[in-house]
Design a protein around this motif. Structure first.
Motif, PDB file in Angstrom:
ATOM      1  N   ARG A  46       0.847  -1.189   0.000  1.00 52.08           N
ATOM      2  CA  ARG A  46       0.000   0.000   0.000  1.00 52.08           C
ATOM      3  C   ARG A  46       0.884   1.241   0.000  1.00 52.08           C
ATOM      4  NH1 ARG A  46      -3.741   0.995  -1.688  1.00 52.08           N
ATOM      5  NH2 ARG A  46      -4.976   2.122  -0.136  1.00 52.08           N
ATOM      6  N   HIS A  47       0.387   2.261  -0.682  1.00 50.48           N
ATOM      7  CA  HIS A  47       1.122   3.526  -0.779  1.00 50.48           C
ATOM      8  C   HIS A  47       0.145   4.676  -0.605  1.00 50.48           C
ATOM      9  CE1 HIS A  47       4.252   6.350  -2.056  1.00 50.48           C
ATOM     10  NE2 HIS A  47       3.320   6.953  -2.781  1.00 50.48           N
ATOM     11  N   GLY A  48       0.560   5.684   0.123  1.00 53.03           N
ATOM     12  CA  GLY A  48      -0.270   6.859   0.313  1.00 53.03           C
ATOM     13  C   GLY A  48       0.540   8.129   0.179  1.00 53.03           C
ATOM     14  N   LYS A  49      -0.094   9.165  -0.342  1.00 52.56           N
ATOM     15  CA  LYS A  49       0.562  10.453  -0.512  1.00 52.56           C
ATOM     16  C   LYS A  49      -0.475  11.538  -0.283  1.00 52.56           C
ATOM     17  CE  LYS A  49       3.381  13.093  -3.822  1.00 52.56           C
ATOM     18  NZ  LYS A  49       4.002  13.054  -5.188  1.00 52.56           N
ATOM     19  N   VAL A  50      -0.167  12.453   0.627  1.00 56.44           N
ATOM     20  CA  VAL A  50      -1.161  13.463   0.981  1.00 56.44           C
ATOM     21  C   VAL A  50      -0.473  14.795   1.250  1.00 56.44           C
ATOM     22  CG1 VAL A  50      -1.064  12.809   3.425  1.00 56.44           C
ATOM     23  CG2 VAL A  50      -3.078  13.990   2.551  1.00 56.44           C
ATOM     24  N   GLN A  51      -1.133  15.871   0.846  1.00 58.60           N
ATOM     25  CA  GLN A  51      -0.611  17.199   1.142  1.00 58.60           C
ATOM     26  C   GLN A  51      -1.086  17.618   2.526  1.00 58.60           C
ATOM     27  OE1 GLN A  51      -1.863  20.431  -1.415  1.00 58.60           O
ATOM     28  NE2 GLN A  51      -0.112  21.700  -0.849  1.00 58.60           N
ATOM     29  N   VAL A  52      -0.155  18.121   3.324  1.00 61.26           N
ATOM     30  CA  VAL A  52      -0.443  18.548   4.687  1.00 61.26           C
ATOM     31  C   VAL A  52      -0.509  20.064   4.714  1.00 61.26           C
ATOM     32  CG1 VAL A  52       0.282  18.463   7.103  1.00 61.26           C
ATOM     33  CG2 VAL A  52       0.825  16.558   5.561  1.00 61.26           C
ATOM     34  N   LYS A  53      -1.644  20.605   5.142  1.00 60.79           N
ATOM     35  CA  LYS A  53      -1.792  22.048   5.287  1.00 60.79           C
ATOM     36  C   LYS A  53      -1.752  22.385   6.769  1.00 60.79           C
ATOM     37  CE  LYS A  53      -4.613  22.507   1.105  1.00 60.79           C
ATOM     38  NZ  LYS A  53      -5.912  22.979   0.549  1.00 60.79           N
ATOM     39  N   PHE A  54      -0.833  23.244   7.153  1.00 54.02           N
ATOM     40  CA  PHE A  54      -0.666  23.571   8.566  1.00 54.02           C
ATOM     41  C   PHE A  54      -1.740  24.560   9.008  1.00 54.02           C
ATOM     42  CE2 PHE A  54       3.574  22.335   7.060  1.00 54.02           C
ATOM     43  CZ  PHE A  54       3.805  21.278   7.923  1.00 54.02           C
ATOM     44  N   SER A  55      -2.366  24.246  10.115  1.00 58.95           N
ATOM     45  CA  SER A  55      -3.448  25.070  10.642  1.00 58.95           C
ATOM     46  C   SER A  55      -3.005  25.958  11.796  1.00 58.95           C
ATOM     47  CB  SER A  55      -4.605  24.177  11.108  1.00 58.95           C
ATOM     48  OG  SER A  55      -4.152  23.239  12.078  1.00 58.95           O
ATOM     49  N   GLN A  56      -1.788  25.683  12.349  1.00 62.21           N
ATOM     50  CA  GLN A  56      -1.244  26.464  13.452  1.00 62.21           C
ATOM     51  C   GLN A  56       0.220  26.763  13.167  1.00 62.21           C
ATOM     52  OE1 GLN A  56      -2.857  27.594  16.164  1.00 62.21           O
ATOM     53  NE2 GLN A  56      -4.802  26.636  15.590  1.00 62.21           N
ATOM     54  N   PRO A  57       0.683  27.984  13.471  1.00 60.93           N
ATOM     55  CA  PRO A  57       2.111  28.275  13.316  1.00 60.93           C
ATOM     56  C   PRO A  57       2.899  27.650  14.460  1.00 60.93           C
ATOM     57  CG  PRO A  57       0.977  30.173  14.243  1.00 60.93           C
ATOM     58  CD  PRO A  57      -0.087  29.148  13.939  1.00 60.93           C
ATOM     59  N   GLY A  58       4.154  27.348  14.211  1.00 59.47           N
ATOM     60  CA  GLY A  58       4.992  26.773  15.261  1.00 59.47           C
ATOM     61  C   GLY A  58       6.212  26.091  14.691  1.00 59.47           C
ATOM     62  N   ILE A  59       6.882  25.340  15.525  1.00 58.37           N
ATOM     63  CA  ILE A  59       8.056  24.567  15.118  1.00 58.37           C
ATOM     64  C   ILE A  59       7.633  23.122  14.974  1.00 58.37           C
ATOM     65  CG2 ILE A  59      10.420  23.907  15.660  1.00 58.37           C
ATOM     66  CD1 ILE A  59      10.054  26.882  15.204  1.00 58.37           C
ATOM     67  N   CYS A  60       7.710  22.609  13.767  1.00 58.48           N
ATOM     68  CA  CYS A  60       7.310  21.220  13.509  1.00 58.48           C
ATOM     69  C   CYS A  60       8.505  20.301  13.743  1.00 58.48           C
ATOM     70  CB  CYS A  60       6.804  21.063  12.075  1.00 58.48           C
ATOM     71  SG  CYS A  60       6.222  19.393  11.695  1.00 58.48           S
ATOM     72  N   HIS A  61       8.341  19.366  14.672  1.00 58.99           N
ATOM     73  CA  HIS A  61       9.396  18.395  14.959  1.00 58.99           C
ATOM     74  C   HIS A  61       9.145  17.047  14.274  1.00 58.99           C
ATOM     75  CE1 HIS A  61       9.788  21.187  18.451  1.00 58.99           C
ATOM     76  NE2 HIS A  61      11.066  20.994  18.205  1.00 58.99           N
TER      77      HIS A  61
END
Length: 702
Positions: free
Chosen positions: A613-628
């Motif tokens: 199985r393979h998946g690909k999705v665009q992630v839209k950030f809803s909150q500003p911050g530092i993504c770890h």
């Protein structure tokens, strides 16, 4: 319909594998699910190939196999076992613990003031040995000590010892520190080391303090390896405790009273009988800061045991304490922690105390003042559960606590505890029928929402089947009871590990028309959430036994994810080529922040045979911050109408999630923002390999 208890079903012979057989066999097969690691060197001579033999569990089959790790292979792991060593152990978080590292450095600098013989037991990556070398001047070519000291680093785990040698070489200290790949109790003075050591540096501690063999290690060291009255870092360790009330902690062990509140009539623990199911009587490591708002403190902190590193410890100790209750309430647990006095003068300390403890017992006050919060998983507090409903106390009432330590553990007993008639179900059980589960599993079985979801899904399925043959594909205890409760005419086969082949033969040529699972596997408690897709593997293996219209519960798994801001440094990943997903209880891992909406990465349809199985999705950030990184988990769809779902996300605290950390944190803004230096979206790709159950997750930011 009258309530169905475990006892009643045990004595009712099922027409396939009985629950009695199931429980008996499971008791003896649980241990085989543990991950064991063993190492062996073919030859320790220079120039010859060294091999590591490691027992690896296949999450899709439940089988284990030995893998051979060759010395030449990158990261010390073969292509068939590509998880980096540090990333799959607590070393990652421990090396990032700046408070710990600074405290040890200061204590070592203060203790080692001249050339001497230093022994580092359980040297790991060699950090403490290098600190000792620097303190003696061995690591500083500009410092004239007049004579040379000796530093012996003892590490028994071959992959770690090999990594230590690389670290020493990169720091120019490979000739200053003698690495011995043995257990410390295998060392011989005159053979492995030239003389007894003047100084011991070590950090062989777990969250309970004693679980890594601190006492027997110190005993042997004082008997055979150290001079009389040696210098040690740490100098002393002290354990502390506090009485607490917490409904959440109560739910993690009292299945009997939680079931009593359920209206479904299923009873895994029968009133008045010794329980078949319970947690092991021990302390459990947990980040208690995460549930601070759900904890009511019922006492001041109290000292329990003190262990001196500079002298030989006793194997057994007891302590009777009289503790005054500071408030009315019900004692559900004892929360404990330890504090290290690292130097002889008592000026340098490090503690695993929760943050609600005052600075005299807690971590370094300067760190507390700065409000620094690290995301660490290597040391936690410990929780010891008071049996049954707990013990009621009133303010200023004296509570008598009896504490006992062995060589490897600490246990407690409240003397003025609830009457035995209320907690008789916590007594000893008949050996073959006793089944010990994790606290999280006990809590799941007592969770009303979970029970209703499972009961509704299976109840609806059984309405469509008459005289059904139901197969339970995982190691659930609840599901066979539930089917027997809902349908007296149904036949049940439970495919526990070790019973699979027997169960298949007992179908009597009848096809299975209902395949169910929680899904939850005993051997996967410390593994990643998608490794419970073993249910899909079992469904595929059993395909020839399923009827054409067989119902599957769950019928689908959905891989969910969310971008996260997680406290603490992740710099250890900067120089790594592979970034695996790590299993964590995200809710315990500090103050996290969701930076995106929860989104679906891919789906696993169990009506099909297991496949890539393979998946690909665009992630839209809803909150500003530092993504770890990203937290990932599985939501289980229990019915074909998609109306009943069991989630294992961060807000459901009985399951671990997978955390895919980024090589470097990335500043993100809300979707559509144009601030300089901010990413407003990312693409997350994931691939599931059915041959090994691995999920590869690759994020790309734009």
């Amino acid at each position: 319909m009258r309530p169905t208890s475990m006892a009643s079903v045990i004595h009712k012979t099922l027409k396939a594998t009985s629950l009695l057989q199931l429980l008996t066999r499971l008791t003896h097969t649980q241990q085989s699910f543990a991950l064991f690691t063993a190492t062996a060197a073919q030859s320790m001579d220079p120039g010859t190939t060294q091999r590591v033999f490691q027992l690896k569990l296949d999450p899709l089959t439940g089988n284990s196999e030995w893998v051979v790790i060759e010395e030449e292979e990158e990261e010390g792991f073969s292509q068939n076992y590509q998880k980096p060593l540090l990333a799959t152990t607590s070393y990652l978080d421990m090396l990032n613990d700046s408070r710990r590292n600074r405290a040890f450095r200061e204590a070592i600098d203060k203790t080692i003031t001249k050339p001497c013989h230093v022994l580092d037991i359980g040297a790991g990556t060699g950090l403490l040995s290098m600190m000792a070398a620097r303190a003696m001047g061995s690591g500083d070519s500009t410092r004239d000590t007049g004579s040379k000291g000796i530093i012996t680093a003892c590490e028994s785990y071959l992959p770690m010892a090999k990594l230590m040698k690389k670290v020493l070489r990169l720091n120019g200290m490979e000739r200053k520190i003698n690495v011995i790949i043995k257990r410390s109790d295998e060392l011989k003075v005159g053979t492995d080391i030239p003389s007894r050591a003047d100084v011991l540096v070590s950090e062989i501690l777990d969250s309970e303090l004693l679980g890594e063999g601190l006492i027997p290690t110190l005993q042997h060291a004082h008997d055979m390896l150290l001079v009389e009255d040696p210098l040690t870092v740490p100098y002393r360790a002290t354990t502390y405790g506090q009485l607490v009330e917490s409904t959440f902690l109560w739910k993690l062990h009292d299945l009997h009273n939680n079931e009593a509140k359920a209206s479904d009539g299923i009873r895994l623990v029968s009133p008045g009988l010794n329980t078949n199911l319970r947690i092991k009587s021990q302390q459990y490591a947990m980040h208690c800061d995460a549930i601070r708002e759900e904890i009511k403190l019922l006492s001041e902190p109290f000292k329990i045991f003190e262990f001196d590193f500079w002298k030989r410890p006793d194997s057994h100790g007891e302590n009777e304490m009289c503790i005054k209750a500071t408030d009315d309430g019900k004692v559900h647990a004892v929360v404990s922690w330890w504090t290290l006095q690292l130097d002889r003068d008592g000026t340098i300390f490090y503690s695993t105390a929760p943050r609600w403890i005052n600075s005299s017992l807690a971590r370094n006050s300067s760190d507390a003042a700065q409000g620094s919060v690290d995301w660490c998983d290597h040391w936690k507090q410990c929780v010891w559960f008071v049996p049954g409903k707990g013990m009621s106390v009133f303010k200023d009432e004296e509570v008598h606590l009896h504490a006992v330590h062995t060589e490897t553990s600490i246990s407690y007993n409240l003397k003025n505890q609830v009457p035995s008639s209320e907690n008789i179900h916590y007594g000893s059980c008949a050996g073959d029928l006793e089944l010990k589960l994790s606290p999280e599993r006990i809590a799941v079985y007592g969770d009303r929402e979970w029970r209703v979801s499972i009961l509704t899904a299976i109840g609806n399925a059984l309405q469509e089947r008459v005289n059904s043959l139901c197969m339970v594909a995982d190691d659930s205890v609840f599901l066979p009871l539930l089917v027997a409760h809902l349908s007296e005419k149904s036949h049940v086969i439970s495919l526990f590990p070790g019973l699979r082949q027997k169960g298949i033969k007992d179908t009597h040529q009848k096809q299975v028309d209902l395949l169910i699972g929680e899904p939850f596997y005993y051997g996967n408690e410390g593994m990643l959430p998608w490794q419970n897709l073993r249910f899909w593997k079992d469904r595929t293996m059993l395909d020839s036994l399923l009827s054409r219209d067989a119902l599957l519960i769950p019928c689908k798994g959905i891989l969910k994810a969310c971008a996260m801001s997680l406290p603490g440094p992740v710099d250890i990943y900067l120089h790594r080529k592979r970034f695996p997903c790590l299993p964590f209880f995200v809710w315990q891992c500090g103050e996290f922040k969701e930076l995106s909406e929860i989104f679906t990465v891919m789906e696993f349809d169990f009506s099909e045979l297991i496949r890539l199985r393979h998946g690909k999705v665009q992630v839209k950030f809803s909150q500003p911050g530092i993504c770890h990184g990203f937290a990932l988990w599985i939501d289980w769809v229990m019915d074909s109408e998609n109306s009943i779902m069991v989630s294992t996300g961060p807000d459901k605290r009985y399951w671990k999630q997978g955390v895919r950390l980024l090589p470097t944190p990335i500043t993100v803004g809300t979707y559509g923002s144009r601030n300089v230096g901010e990413c407003c979206s990312a693409v997350l790709e994931a691939s599931f390999d059915p041959s090994n159950g691995e999920l590869i997750v690759v994020p790309n930011f734009s």
